[in-house]
Scaffold this motif. Structure first.
Motif, PDB file in Angstrom:
ATOM      1  N   TRP A 279      42.118  36.815  52.204  1.00  0.00           N
ATOM      2  CA  TRP A 279      43.573  36.607  52.287  1.00  0.00           C
ATOM      3  C   TRP A 279      44.301  37.405  51.208  1.00  0.00           C
ATOM      4  O   TRP A 279      45.340  38.021  51.470  1.00  0.00           O
ATOM      5  N   LEU A 280      43.762  37.415  50.004  1.00  0.00           N
ATOM      6  CA  LEU A 280      44.417  38.146  48.917  1.00  0.00           C
ATOM      7  C   LEU A 280      44.365  39.657  49.141  1.00  0.00           C
ATOM      8  O   LEU A 280      45.299  40.373  48.776  1.00  0.00           O
ATOM      9  N   ILE A 281      43.270  40.146  49.728  1.00  0.00           N
ATOM     10  CA  ILE A 281      43.184  41.575  50.052  1.00  0.00           C
ATOM     11  C   ILE A 281      44.298  41.944  51.033  1.00  0.00           C
ATOM     12  O   ILE A 281      44.990  42.956  50.864  1.00  0.00           O
TER      13      ILE A 281
ATOM     14  N   ALA B 131      41.205  40.729  44.249  1.00  0.00           N
ATOM     15  CA  ALA B 131      40.796  40.222  45.558  1.00  0.00           C
ATOM     16  C   ALA B 131      39.480  40.843  46.016  1.00  0.00           C
ATOM     17  O   ALA B 131      38.619  40.160  46.583  1.00  0.00           O
TER      18      ALA B 131
ATOM     19  N   GLY C 162      39.355  35.547  49.108  1.00  0.00           N
ATOM     20  CA  GLY C 162      39.314  36.980  48.813  1.00  0.00           C
ATOM     21  C   GLY C 162      39.909  37.801  49.938  1.00  0.00           C
ATOM     22  O   GLY C 162      40.680  38.741  49.709  1.00  0.00           O
TER      23      GLY C 162
ATOM     24  N   ALA D 248      46.300  43.021  41.666  1.00  0.00           N
ATOM     25  CA  ALA D 248      45.975  41.906  42.553  1.00  0.00           C
ATOM     26  C   ALA D 248      44.926  42.306  43.589  1.00  0.00           C
ATOM     27  O   ALA D 248      44.035  41.515  43.927  1.00  0.00           O
ATOM     28  N   LEU D 249      45.011  43.548  44.094  1.00  0.00           N
ATOM     29  CA  LEU D 249      44.039  44.016  45.083  1.00  0.00           C
ATOM     30  C   LEU D 249      42.651  44.144  44.478  1.00  0.00           C
ATOM     31  O   LEU D 249      41.644  43.774  45.100  1.00  0.00           O
TER      32      LEU D 249
ATOM     33  N   GLU E 285      43.397  32.032  42.454  1.00  0.00           N
ATOM     34  CA  GLU E 285      41.973  32.062  42.130  1.00  0.00           C
ATOM     35  C   GLU E 285      41.582  30.899  41.213  1.00  0.00           C
ATOM     36  O   GLU E 285      40.497  30.333  41.329  1.00  0.00           O
TER      37      GLU E 285
ATOM     38  N   ALA F  99      36.071  38.769  46.986  1.00  0.00           N
ATOM     39  CA  ALA F  99      35.430  38.888  48.296  1.00  0.00           C
ATOM     40  C   ALA F  99      33.990  39.378  48.173  1.00  0.00           C
ATOM     41  O   ALA F  99      33.093  38.911  48.893  1.00  0.00           O
TER      42      ALA F  99
ATOM     43  N   SER G 120      47.901  41.531  49.200  1.00  0.00           N
ATOM     44  CA  SER G 120      48.167  42.575  48.209  1.00  0.00           C
ATOM     45  C   SER G 120      48.236  43.951  48.852  1.00  0.00           C
ATOM     46  O   SER G 120      49.078  44.781  48.485  1.00  0.00           O
TER      47      SER G 120
ATOM     48  N   SER H 226      48.004  35.855  42.389  1.00  0.00           N
ATOM     49  CA  SER H 226      46.587  35.961  42.746  1.00  0.00           C
ATOM     50  C   SER H 226      45.717  35.241  41.725  1.00  0.00           C
ATOM     51  O   SER H 226      44.754  34.558  42.078  1.00  0.00           O
TER      52      SER H 226
ATOM     53  N   THR I 114      40.276  38.430  36.244  1.00  0.00           N
ATOM     54  CA  THR I 114      41.560  38.300  36.938  1.00  0.00           C
ATOM     55  C   THR I 114      42.700  38.207  35.939  1.00  0.00           C
ATOM     56  O   THR I 114      43.743  38.850  36.093  1.00  0.00           O
TER      57      THR I 114
END
Length: 310
Positions: free
Chosen positions: A100-102, A203, A98, A199-200, A49, A207, A105, A45, A176
């Motif tokens: 996609w990572l949410i 994210a 953001g 990671a969440l 980023e 976002a 994760s 992540s 991060t």
């Protein structure tokens, strides 16, 4: 209208240098993190980023190049809105990545995936891969802290939302890096969920910043009233300008819109001055940033939407 007002020429040049430095540092961070990626979700992540961090710097430089071009037959109003389009691109990149990572994760947490960080060999020495990962992340934290602090005051002086968004991304970058270090350390202590949880959190922060910036970018491109750099509220200097023009032309309807870093004003239902005036002559004396007012136009009275700056 000058392409870059004299009052901010030095700050704009400084902003350009800062963005070139950002591209150089970001690329070095991306390369270093790539070689230690492993299976850590938090590190991935952080790496993604950092790649995303190239977008605001790149679009700022592109927009600044076009902003300085003179109007022509195909673009009679000039290219000032390239800054607004760059802001929209930077904000959209934040929101998409953001989101996609949410998802990524969050799914790993729901599926209880256990990341494995095994040994690796460096210069003939075997060691736990988490150590070089955390060392690389520690390096990735330093440039964003310095560059982000340098960009914010410059962004405020030149009223550039792209540069300000980039400063926010620099803040997100070092947060991060620290969150990823905590996540990797947690895995080392047997806390399988620490990596995905870190990671969440990263994210969600990405976002959040992206959605805030996207609202402002959409308002700007839809000819909304000028917004503040750090929120979707009406900018204070725009409020002061509106009140000043309203007092100068009682009964007229005052419209303000933002084009990049500049403000365009329309006075509807008032007689224009007999002599040609510089737009700065309409700016309230006690308010800084006179250069922001790029044009003042007068429209005859007639059918119009009632408009008041709230």
């Amino acid at each position: 209208m000058k392409r870059i007002p004299a009052e901010i020429e030095q700050d704009v040049a400084r902003a350009r240098r800062l963005e070139w430095w950002t591209l150089g540092w970001q690329l070095s961070i991306i390369v270093i993190l790539y070689f230690v990626l492993g299976s850590s979700q938090a590190l991935k992540s952080a790496w993604i980023e950092d790649i995303l961090g190239l977008v605001p710097a790149a679009v700022f430089l592109i927009a600044l190049h076009w902003e300085q071009k003179a109007p022509d037959r195909r673009m009679p109003f000039g290219h000032l809105r390239m800054n607004s389009l760059a802001f929209l691109a930077a904000a959209s990149a934040l929101v998409v990545m953001g989101g996609w990572l949410i998802f990524d994760s969050g799914m790993k947490l729901l599926m209880a995936e256990h990341p494995t960080i095994g040994p690796m060999t460096i210069a003939g020495e075997r060691m736990w891969a988490g150590w070089p990962m955390m060392a690389a992340l520690a390096y990735s934290v330093v440039p964003p802290v310095i560059l982000g602090r340098m960009k914010q005051p410059v962004a405020k002086r030149i009223q550039d939302k792209v540069l300000y968004t980039d400063a926010l991304m620099q803040k997100a970058d070092w947060m991060t890096g620290l969150a990823a270090i905590v996540g990797i350390a947690g895995v080392g202590y047997g806390l399988w969920w620490a990596d995905s949880a870190a990671a969440l959190l990263i994210a969600l922060d990405i976002a959040h910043d992206g959605l805030r910036a996207l609202r402002v970018a959409a308002a700007e491109l839809a000819d909304g009233a000028p917004r503040a750099l750090d929120s979707s509220d009406i900018a204070e200097d725009a409020r002061a300008l509106h009140d000043h023009l309203q007092a100068r032309y009682p009964g007229a309807r005052i419209r303000l819109r933002e084009t990049g870093r500049y403000i365009m004003a329309q006075v509807h239902g008032a007689t224009p001055p007999a002599e040609r005036c510089d737009p700065r002559d309409f700016w309230p004396e006690a308010v800084p940033n006179q250069w922001r007012l790029a044009s003042v136009s007068f429209a005859p009275d007639g059918i119009d939407f009632d408009h008041r700056l709230g």
